[in-house]
Design an enzyme around this catalytic site. Structure first.
Site, PDB file in Angstrom:
ATOM      1  CD  GLU A  56      -2.997  -1.139   2.245  1.00 33.42           C
ATOM      2  OE1 GLU A  56      -2.977  -0.241   3.100  1.00 33.42           O
ATOM      3  OE2 GLU A  56      -3.855  -2.050   2.237  1.00 33.42           O
ATOM      4  CD  GLU A 110      -3.005  -5.963   4.237  1.00 31.59           C
ATOM      5  OE1 GLU A 110      -1.865  -5.708   3.814  1.00 31.59           O
ATOM      6  OE2 GLU A 110      -3.657  -5.191   4.932  1.00 31.59           O
TER       7      GLU A 110
HETATM    8  C1  GAL Z   1      -4.023  -2.557   5.550  1.00 35.25           C
HETATM    9  C2  GAL Z   1      -2.537  -2.449   5.828  1.00 35.25           C
HETATM   10  C3  GAL Z   1      -2.129  -3.285   7.008  1.00 35.25           C
HETATM   11  C4  GAL Z   1      -3.074  -3.052   8.148  1.00 35.25           C
HETATM   12  C5  GAL Z   1      -4.471  -3.372   7.698  1.00 35.25           C
HETATM   13  C6  GAL Z   1      -5.522  -3.276   8.783  1.00 35.25           C
HETATM   14  O1  GAL Z   1      -4.496  -1.557   4.739  1.00 35.25           O
HETATM   15  O2  GAL Z   1      -1.816  -2.871   4.711  1.00 35.25           O
HETATM   16  O3  GAL Z   1      -0.816  -2.998   7.386  1.00 35.25           O
HETATM   17  O4  GAL Z   1      -2.962  -1.727   8.522  1.00 35.25           O
HETATM   18  O5  GAL Z   1      -4.817  -2.475   6.679  1.00 35.25           O
HETATM   19  O6  GAL Z   1      -6.783  -3.549   8.255  1.00 35.25           O
END
Ligand code: GAL
Length: 807
Positions: A413, A491
């Site tokens: 990100e 993710e």
């Molecule tokens: C994502 C990020 C992670 C964590 C996660 C929590 O956007 O890449 O490091 O912050 O959100 O939902």
């Protein structure tokens, strides 16, 4: 430890002196460190606490979380005292002939901005806390006593989670003959594999500083240790040189998830016929294919990526690396059916990769969370221009021979993904080219939560396999833009929960906060950008080309207590499928029911609700069967089945109208023929009456490192778990072990981890029992005593001697 003739490897664990602060002259050999603390490395100075809301408090708007104004982010980096400067010092003896040898110090990771000194001379520095690095000490060492000193400087506001503090990974002193295999100097690739043979290409960089004829004999050993091929070459070198060797191995035994078999290339470096170095390169033979239409294929077979993202901390142990603690994480994840990990968002300890090779777990190894545009004031953007190339090369050179690694992730990100400033496209290309220069065999990837931006500005197009963060509903849209790209969820979900907490009424919850600072374990809660696991599952199932997903996260981690970022004392995350001390939350069984080849039948919630008699108390069942019947005190609540067409019932079986009555809650699963396949039962618990202790193993190695993890459960007089018990438990140990840490998975507890007591959280807590350094083997007894009545329970283990070698 000696790894072959000529090469002497000493792991520097004991004898370190440590002090917080910046003392002038602390690098000097004569400096008086007698009042400093004695520590064993790996060491994380901050994990002993104390917790405090002021520790690294950052008043900032986290725009990714939807903040529009700056707020005090109290638990963001764990509320532990990791910010500041500190020194480590070590005296070590070197032999008389050291002037004829080369001497190197290898660090697996120092958090952070480390500066290394030897006998008062400045050697070099490495700022990135997650990088492994090595420095040449040859010009600085002498026979007899030598003084090593390491200065560490952790800046405030440098991380989005708990980074740890100090020399938190292993350190080795390596002495070598002048001609030797260079640091991370070997590379094995297997370009052609079929059923009957595999081509193995071996490349070795040889360090040499005089004119010499050098011979390299490399023997390839199969997974059973049999030598199956050997090749010898020689070259006249006058400086560093490279050997390229190639063999064909018959009937290769492939590395796979179910049979993670590894070969080893053993290199002997000879000068004048005499062996001057021996170096082992473990490797695996396996093929990887990332198909836009047919997912991920390992050795020609499709394997769904059932993955989790993992930060590096080990819960109550902090960031200090421990092999047994990582092995326990992998054991639990495998039991859940997980077959892949994304090392979010930085290079992991080498132990994780060694164990992933051994366990058969696929790894996406990630380099950075920030490029040139900042997320945190003192984050990686302050280092990027000077260090990104060195850090990325270090990561790939260290890890390119691990069969478990399937992709190199260049960033998570990064804010460049949706902007034209900072030349995101150019930076991606720069990093991608470095990755391919070091390793042309694996694709690059990145995690993008703004796919449209990343596609439009060329960032996504400059990695081989772009990963989409939190896009389960849009995979198809991204695919329409680029049908030639494989698709996966780098993710997913970010469901939040507290183990054993259940709140009513049961409903989908977005950004809901409660005074308890806990979150319901019906697994329907998540922040705005996220979703419950079920929605992520559907994203994969409805788009059969998708490679799979990486759930945020496998375990809770220290820091980032979303949604309670500004509500102290929340200090660790709620995202984990498993809590901070390694106890599965209810979600574990939802993933297990989908991912594992296991008979799963798990009921949510517990059945001890004295204040809810007659109240509607929905029951959910996570199961590998399609149809389940529920009984309350023998009365059927109906047979229910998973329904493909209904999002709510697709992956879980639910009874929303159940009225609570104390007694027995029973689930009966039926197979496709309607036969009873399995039953499970939960009983209403009475008052806490005793403790049940369960260790994850019967013995530990008496090496000062190995650990057993003992789960303590509060039970009633019939042995039922008391699901809401919060009794204080005190521990004592007899024998060659000590309590390294305690934990209970409560995200709001600011009780220290390094004590011999813990309150149970929802009926459970864990003791991390570690073998005593320097002690020999023998019986260990852990005794637990519960307040207020003082009931005790014990458990016995063995500490086994296995020589004195450091592991
Ligand atoms: C994502 C990020 C992670 C964590 C996660 C929590 O956007 O890449 O490091 O912050 O959100 O939902």
């Amino acid at each position: 430890m000696t790894n072959g003739l000529g090469r002497v490897i000493t792991t520097l664990k004991d004898g370190w002196k440590f002090e917080r602060g910046d003392m002038p002259d602390a690098a000097s050999p004569d400096f008086d460190d007698s009042q400093w603390e004695c520590v064993r490395v790996p060491h994380d100075w901050a994990i002993t606490g104390p917790f405090d809301r002021e520790n690294d408090i950052d008043v900032v708007a986290i725009t990714e979380d939807g903040d529009t104004a700056a707020r005090p982010q109290t638990g963001r980096t764990g509320g532990l005292p990791h910010v500041g400067k500190a020194w480590y010092r070590l005296k070590c003896d070197l032999p008389e002939d050291i002037s004829t040898r080369r001497v190197r110090i290898e660090f697996d990771g120092v958090m952070s901005h480390s500066k290394v000194y030897c006998n008062g001379h400045y050697v070099d520095s490495w700022p990135f806390g997650y990088a492994s690095f090595a420095f040449d000490l040859t010009p600085h060492v002498k026979p007899g006593e030598n003084t090593l000193a390491v200065f560490v400087d952790n800046k405030p506001h440098a991380s989005r989670w708990y980074p740890g503090a100090g020399i938190y990974r292993h350190v080795r002193l390596v002495t070598l003959a002048p001609v030797h295999v260079a640091h991370w100097g070997t590379c094995v690739t297997t370009p052609d594999i079929d059923e009957t043979s595999a081509t193995v290409k071996f490349r070795a960089e040889i360090a040499c500083d005089s004119t010499t004829k050098v011979e390299l004999e490399t023997t390839f050993m199969d997974p059973d240790g049999n030598a199956v091929a050997s090749i010898t070459d020689s070259q006249d070198l006058s400086a560093d040189g490279v050997f390229e060797q190639q063999v064909t191995l018959a009937n290769p035994m492939l590395w796979s998830i179910d049979e993670p078999q590894r070969y080893c290339a053993r290199s002997l470096v000879k000068v004048d016929g005499e062996v001057v170095d021996r170096y082992d390169t473990p490797f695996g033979i396996r093929s990887l294919l990332f198909s836009p239409d047919d997912g991920f294929q390992l050795n020609g077979e499709r394997v769904p990526l059932n993955g989790v993202c993992m930060h590096h901390d080990l819960g109550p142990l902090g960031a200090a690396v421990n092999r047994a603690a990582i092995a326990r994480q992998l054991t639990l994840l495998k039991e859940m059916g997980c077959n892949a990990i994304r090392t979010s968002h930085n290079p992991p300890a080498p132990e994780l990769l060694e164990l992933a090779d051994e366990f058969g777990i696929l790894i996406i190894e990630e380099a950075f969370d920030e490029w040139r545009e900042k997320k945190c004031d003192n984050g990686y953007h302050t280092l990027f221009d000077e260090w990104a190339e060195k850090d990325l090369r270090a990561m790939i050179r260290r890890d390119r021979n691990h069969p478990c690694v399937i992709m190199w992730s260049l960033g998570n990100e990064v804010r460049e993904q949706h902007k034209e400033e900072y030349d995101g496209r150019g930076v991606t290309k720069f990093l991608h080219d470095i990755a391919h220069d070091e390793d042309p065999t694996r694709p690059t990837t990145g995690g993008f939560n703004n796919p449209w931006g990343a596609i439009d500005n060329g960032v996504a197009g400059n990695v081989d396999v772009p990963g989409w963060n939190y896009q389960p509903r849009y995979y198809n849209r991204h695919r329409l833009r680029h049908p030639e790209w494989p698709v996966y969820g780098s993710e997913t979900s970010s469901c939040t929960s507290s183990r054993g907490e259940y709140y009513f009424p049961v409903e989908d919850e977005k950004d809901v906060k409660r005074d308890s600072l806990h979150i319901s374990s019906y697994d329907l809660s998540s922040p705005g950008w996220a979703c419950c696991p079920d929605v992520s599952f559907a994203g994969v199932d409805d788009n059969p080309y998708v490679l799979g997903e990486f759930v945020w996260t496998g375990f809770d981690y220290l820091g980032e207590p979303t949604p309670y970022n500004t509500e102290w004392p929340s200090r660790s995350s709620y995202f984990g499928i498993i809590d901070l001390c390694g106890i599965p939350k209810s979600r574990f069984y939802l993933y297990q029911s989908r991912w594992a080849d296991k008979e799963t039948l798990h009921l949510v919630p517990h059945w001890t609700w004295p204040e809810r008699e007659g109240e509607t108390t929905p029951v959910h069942c996570y199961t590998s069967w399609k149809t389940v019947e529920l009984f309350v005190n023998g009365v059927s609540q109906g047979k229910r089945s998973k329904h493909f067409k209904s999002m709510t019932n697709r992956y879980r079986v639910m009874w929303s109208g159940v009225k609570y009555a104390p007694g027995e809650l029973k689930a009966v699963a039926y197979d496709d023929e309607g036969n009873v396949a399995k039953e499970t039962l939960i009983c209403t618990a009475g008052a806490p009456a005793g403790l049940h202790l369960e260790a994850d193993r019967e013995s530990i190695v008496a090496d000062g490192d190995d650990m057993a993890f003992v789960t303590i459960t509060v039970v009633d007089d019939k042995g039922n778990m008391c699901p809401r018990a919060d009794n204080l438990v005190r521990f004592t140990v007899e024998g060659p072990a000590y309590i390294a840490a305690v934990g209970n998975g409560d995200q709001t507890s600011v009780d220290p981890f390094t004590v011999d007591w813990r309150k149970a959280f929802n009926g459970k807590c864990v003791v991390y029992l570690r073998s005593t350094p320097g002690a020999s083997g023998g019986h260990i007894t852990l005794k637990a005593e519960m307040a207020p009545q003082g009931q005790t329970s014990t458990i016995d283990l063995m500490a086994m001697c296995r020589g004195k070698e450091a592991r």
